[in-house]
Design an enzyme around this catalytic site. Structure first.
Site, PDB file in Angstrom:
ATOM      1  N   GLY A  12       4.912  32.058  66.327  1.00 62.39           N
ATOM      2  CA  GLY A  12       4.095  31.267  65.227  1.00 62.39           C
ATOM      3  C   GLY A  12       3.686  33.221  65.027  1.00 62.39           C
ATOM      4  N   MET A  96      12.720  26.922  63.612  1.00 61.62           N
ATOM      5  CA  MET A  96      14.815  27.354  64.143  1.00 61.62           C
ATOM      6  C   MET A  96      15.801  26.055  63.658  1.00 61.62           C
ATOM      7  SD  MET A  96      14.462  29.620  64.990  1.00 61.62           S
ATOM      8  CE  MET A  96      15.148  30.042  66.030  1.00 61.62           C
ATOM      9  N   ASN A 113      11.064  31.914  52.759  1.00 61.25           N
ATOM     10  CA  ASN A 113      11.294  32.797  54.330  1.00 61.25           C
ATOM     11  C   ASN A 113      11.961  33.641  54.677  1.00 61.25           C
ATOM     12  OD1 ASN A 113      12.760  32.446  57.336  1.00 61.25           O
ATOM     13  ND2 ASN A 113      14.202  32.458  56.272  1.00 61.25           N
ATOM     14  N   HIS A 115      12.232  36.670  57.190  1.00 62.02           N
ATOM     15  CA  HIS A 115      13.870  37.219  58.053  1.00 62.02           C
ATOM     16  C   HIS A 115      13.908  38.519  58.779  1.00 62.02           C
ATOM     17  CE1 HIS A 115      18.524  36.086  59.200  1.00 62.02           C
ATOM     18  NE2 HIS A 115      18.605  37.498  58.889  1.00 62.02           N
TER      19      HIS A 115
HETATM   20  C1  GRF Z   1      10.610  35.932  62.933  1.00 57.49           C
HETATM   21  O1  GRF Z   1      11.721  37.394  63.277  1.00 57.49           O
HETATM   22  C2  GRF Z   1      11.738  35.957  61.526  1.00 57.49           C
HETATM   23  O2  GRF Z   1      12.082  36.937  60.872  1.00 57.49           O
HETATM   24  C3  GRF Z   1      12.775  34.942  61.747  1.00 57.49           C
HETATM   25  O3  GRF Z   1      11.572  34.472  63.142  1.00 57.49           O
HETATM   26  C4  GRF Z   1      10.883  34.511  63.420  1.00 57.49           C
HETATM   27  C5  GRF Z   1       9.616  34.068  63.821  1.00 57.49           C
HETATM   28  O4  GRF Z   1       8.389  34.624  64.721  1.00 57.49           O
HETATM   29  N1  GRF Z   1      12.563  33.953  60.849  1.00 57.49           N
HETATM   30  P1  GRF Z   1       6.961  34.051  64.938  1.00 57.49           P
HETATM   31  O5  GRF Z   1       7.388  32.724  65.441  1.00 57.49           O
HETATM   32  O6  GRF Z   1       7.087  34.506  63.680  1.00 57.49           O
HETATM   33  O7  GRF Z   1       6.524  35.204  65.896  1.00 57.49           O
END
Ligand code: GRF
Length: 201
Positions: A12, A96, A113, A115
């Site tokens: 997060g 996820m 989103n 990425h």
């Molecule tokens: C990030 O690298 C984002 O780009 C991908 O998932 C990861 C999430 O990391 N979709 P976090 O939970 O925000 O630390």
């Protein structure tokens, strides 16, 4: 004010960057709810610390539906929750779970989103590792709209990240996350201004 629902499954840190930007008034929005599918996610702690309402729906929860597609049943509950919370914009931040066309249609044009690659290069769940193992000299970060095609919706903001010879996978991950935390709140703010115009008045 625009109401956001932020979807998380893990650490997060992007969620945190959004919360910080809201707190500093750099992002004019309210985080109305955090949706999580993983009871062990650190993102839950962040939400609690900031008083953000949490909806935790685990992947294997018995949703009271014995027939039909369980993914759709899951998403029907999500859609209902988002409507109840008067959510304007869905912000995926390390969620996820791949959303089905049912959900994407219900929120068409209102799902963002982040990425960890310079799309269209390195789509998929292991983008940082894939770029590192491919030995590229640069990769990047992309904020985009979500459509039915995974990691392929219209791009809102992108930034390149150089991979130096000294980089390890871990140091590259750190660099990429730092950039994500900078560009995601900006991209969300810009999207609200350009595409949800009027709701912030
Ligand atoms: C990030 O690298 C984002 O780009 C991908 O998932 C990861 C999430 O990391 N979709 P976090 O939970 O925000 O630390």
């Amino acid at each position: 004010m625009v109401n956001l629902a932020v979807f998380c499954s893990g650490n997060g840190s992007n969620f945190q960057a959004i919360l910080d930007a809201v707190r500093r008034n750099k992002l004019k929005a309210t985080v109305a709810v955090m949706i999580c599918d993983n009871p062990k996610a650190y993102a839950l702690r962040r939400a609690r610390r900031h008083g953000v309402p949490i909806v935790l729906i685990g992947r294997d929860a018995p949703w009271g539906v014995s027939t039909g597609d369980p993914r759709k049943a899951y998403e029907k509950i999500l859609v209902r929750i988002l409507r109840n919370q008067r959510v304007d914009l869905v912000v995926l931040a390390g969620f996820m779970r791949i959303l089905t066309p049912y959900f994407i249609r219900a929120w068409r044009g209102r799902i963002l989103n982040i990425h960890p690659s310079y799309l269209p290069a390195f789509k998929g769940a292991h983008a940082i590792r894939d770029a590192f193992e491919a030995g590229v000299k640069e990769t990047g970060v992309t904020a985009h709209l979500v459509t039915e095609a995974v990691d392929a919706g219209p791009i809102l903001m992108q930034e390149k990240v150089k991979v130096s010879q000294k980089d390890s996978l871990e140091s590259l991950e750190k660099k990429i996350h730092r950039i994500e935390h900078q560009i995601y709140p900006k991209a969300i703010g810009q999207f609200i201004k350009n595409s949800l115009g009027g709701r912030n008045k």
